[in-house]
Design an enzyme around this catalytic site. Structure first.
Site, PDB file in Angstrom:
ATOM      1  CD  GLU A 253      45.098 -45.280 166.330  1.00 12.84           C
ATOM      2  OE1 GLU A 253      45.602 -44.949 167.242  1.00 12.84           O
ATOM      3  OE2 GLU A 253      44.569 -44.558 165.643  1.00 12.84           O
ATOM      4  CE  LYS A 385      31.656 -32.697 153.809  1.00 14.55           C
ATOM      5  NZ  LYS A 385      31.569 -33.066 152.341  1.00 14.55           N
ATOM      6  CG  ASP A 461      31.352 -36.218 153.845  1.00 11.51           C
ATOM      7  OD1 ASP A 461      32.723 -36.655 153.853  1.00 11.51           O
ATOM      8  OD2 ASP A 461      30.819 -35.436 153.160  1.00 11.51           O
ATOM      9  CG  HIS A 559      49.777 -47.380 170.976  1.00 11.03           C
ATOM     10  ND1 HIS A 559      49.155 -47.542 169.888  1.00 11.03           N
ATOM     11  CD2 HIS A 559      48.767 -47.042 171.849  1.00 11.03           C
ATOM     12  CE1 HIS A 559      48.255 -46.814 169.858  1.00 11.03           C
ATOM     13  NE2 HIS A 559      47.964 -46.551 171.015  1.00 11.03           N
TER      14      HIS A 559
END
Length: 576
Positions: A253, A385, A461, A559
């Protein structure tokens, strides 16, 4: 941008990062690749038969001889020449059998154990490989769909081609290539070629060479066909608790690293940030079932009784020299009991460690509660998770709070906004707006952005970004309204500096950049706690910068500048 590093706790003599030079291996096309069995003078099945027979025969002979010595009171250390030969033969045959069967067994066991619902049976693998078909355009369909590209042949070795054909036809399971060939790179290349032939699509853009596949065998990734390239940028220096850190961030990004870097600059110019680790406890919650709710409640009372805490801790702590049980929290649903174990795990993230400790306790409880039916080692009360209120309230992993006071002139000159605008925006966006949306742990601007980037760079992770990004960002005007007090509270940052992807070369280098590589010898767990505070400090910087960009109306412009490409990607993709 100036890059600063915090002086590592222990430096080497030359200050260089120790790395292992892994040369990429290429498939040799002029001659067939050698196999381990080529060195044997006899066929493989005959060699195995000989060593099997030798192992059991000499073992029987030695046991028989030692029994006779015991009966005749002869010292066991007094051996004859024939007994010496038998011992040597036993050791040699054992080493051969262990080397031949051990690797295949361990790889097969790990592949099966680590994938719930992934059936690696040869029959299913055969069906999956033989049922691949190349899609053909249907009349009347959209002709703009990408055309299939015939894969380029990459094998000139007749032996490798035969193996590829066997994989395609389902005769050799793809997951067993590493153990069969004894060469992880060659196995990945053959699997890749087989995939290209079955799918009819090229993988030319996916790199294969330049990666040490042995480092992931049985640990990080199964059935590899290549690796993904993710650029790593650095933000900093982040001045946190009196030390400077250059923070690695792996992301695709645009503007993210630049924005976080601006936040670090504002924090640095204001004297730095401070952090506190509130709690360090990984959790695992099995679910068990009884015939009645009353019986389930009896186990609940037993586990929550302080008189039983020491006994349960001794049983739990057998699993590891670092695992230390901290507590057990129980919840019931009818006759089902959920037990949430929490424990410290040293410098490891600790999922496997706490799971082994829980299994020890379950085995122990089975003696006093033989009617207990263990449904699963994880009953989602952990919760791993998944967004869950229990993690938001009780915490999981490292619970960290990080704060800083940003001076008024820094807010104006560096962040291009005002203290009052930031406070108002934070209340309406991060607090009220998130409440209206019914968010769970999402009272922030973009904490997950920074968490994910650091997780990928340091070998964590990535899926645990879900609960690790739980964060509430608070802003308040202080010092008579001139300065800004900003804080982030993150109750469940799940990180480790040993195990998993942290041992890979690239990720290990990023951990070394932060001075938290590996386990701390002086204070077990301090490296992982330091990494958690760096994550929180980086989130603080990211929140500060993004909120300032929104308050100043700079978000879209920034951006458009950093997250847009003027290159013609169609031309780039057509090259080569």
């Amino acid at each position: 941008m100036d890059l600063h590093r915090r002086p590592p706790p222990q430096t080497t003599t030359n200050g260089a990062v120790a790395t292992t030079n892994h040369h990429s291996r290429r498939l040799k096309s002029p001659s067939p690749s050698p196999k381990a069995s080529d060195a044997l003078p006899l066929p493989l099945y005959l060699t195995n038969t000989i060593f099997f027979t030798l192992f059991f025969s000499v073992a029987y002979y030695l046991l028989h001889r030692w029994r006779d010595k015991i009966r005749s009171s002869t010292p066991l250390h007094v051996v004859t020449l024939s007994e010496i030969a038998a011992i040597v033969s036993l050791i040699a045959s054992f080493i051969y059998l262990l080397g031949f069967f051990g690797i295949d067994f361990v790889q097969s066991f790990i592949s099966r154990a680590n994938h719930d619902g992934w059936d690696l049976d040869d029959t299913i693998t055969t069906n999956q490989t033989t049922n691949f078909s190349v899609a053909s355009p249907v009349a009347g369909s959209d002709q703009s769909l990408p055309k299939l590209t015939a894969p380029k042949p990459s094998f000139c070795s007749e032996e490798d081609n035969e193996i590829v054909n066997s994989v395609v036809e389902g005769e050799i399971p793809s997951y067993s290539l590493e153990s069969r060939l004894g060469d992880c790179f060659r196995a990945a290349a053959i699997r890749r070629e087989a995939l290209q032939r079955t799918s009819g699509r090229s993988l030319d853009g996916l790199p294969l060479e330049g990666f040490d596949y042995e480092t992931i065998l049985g640990q990080c990734c199964e059935m590899p066909v290549g690796y993904i390239q993710i650029p790593v940028g650095v933000a900093g220096p982040l001045l946190l608790d009196g030390f400077e850190y250059t923070v690695p961030m792996a992301t695709t990004e645009g503007c993210l690293v630049a924005s976080t870097n601006r936040g670090c600059k504002a924090i640095y110019a204001s004297g730095g940030a401070e952090s506190v680790v509130l709690r360090d406890a990984m959790s695992r919650a099995p679910v068990v079932r009884f015939s009645t709710a009353k019986r389930a409640s009896q186990l609940k009372f037993f586990l929550e009784d302080p008189l039983n805490a020491d006994t349960l801790a001794v049983v739990f702590n057998r699993s590891s020299r670092f695992a230390r049980l901290q507590g057990i929290q129980c919840a019931m649903a009818g006759k089902n009991l959920y037990m949430r174990f929490t424990c410290s795990t040293g410098d490891a993230m600790g999922m496997n460690m706490v799971s082994k400790g829980v299994q020890n306790v379950l085995d122990f409880l089975q003696n006093d509660f033989p009617d207990m039916d263990v449904i699963g080692i994880s009953g989602n009360y952990c919760s791993d998770k998944k967004p869950a209120a229990v993690n938001w309230i009780e915490g999981r992993g490292k619970s960290v709070v990080c704060e800083a006071i940003i001076k008024e002139e820094v807010v104006k000159k560096v962040l291009k906004t005002s203290v009052s605008a930031l406070v108002e925006l934070n209340m309406l966006k991060n607090l009220a707006g998130s409440a209206i949306a019914g968010t769970l742990g999402g009272f922030n601007a973009h904490a997950s952005n920074i968490v994910s980037a650091i997780f990928i760079a340091t070998g964590q992770d990535p899926a645990q970004n879900v609960e690790s990004s739980h964060c509430i960002t608070m802003m308040e005007a202080v010092n008579d309204g001139r300065d800004l007090h900003i804080s982030v509270t993150m109750p469940s940052i799940e990180v480790g500096t040993v195990g998993g992807g942290t041992q890979l070369a690239s990720q290990s280098a990023c951990l070394n950049m932060l001075g938290v590589k590996g386990a701390s010898k002086d204070s077990p767990g301090s490296n992982s706690r330091l990494l958690a505070t760096i994550v929180a400090g980086s989130v603080l910087a990211g929140e500060l910068s993004l909120m300032s960009a929104i308050a100043a109306g700079q978000l879209v412009n920034s951006h458009m500048k950093y997250n847009r490409s003027c290159k013609d990607v169609t031309k780039l993709s057509s090259r080569g």
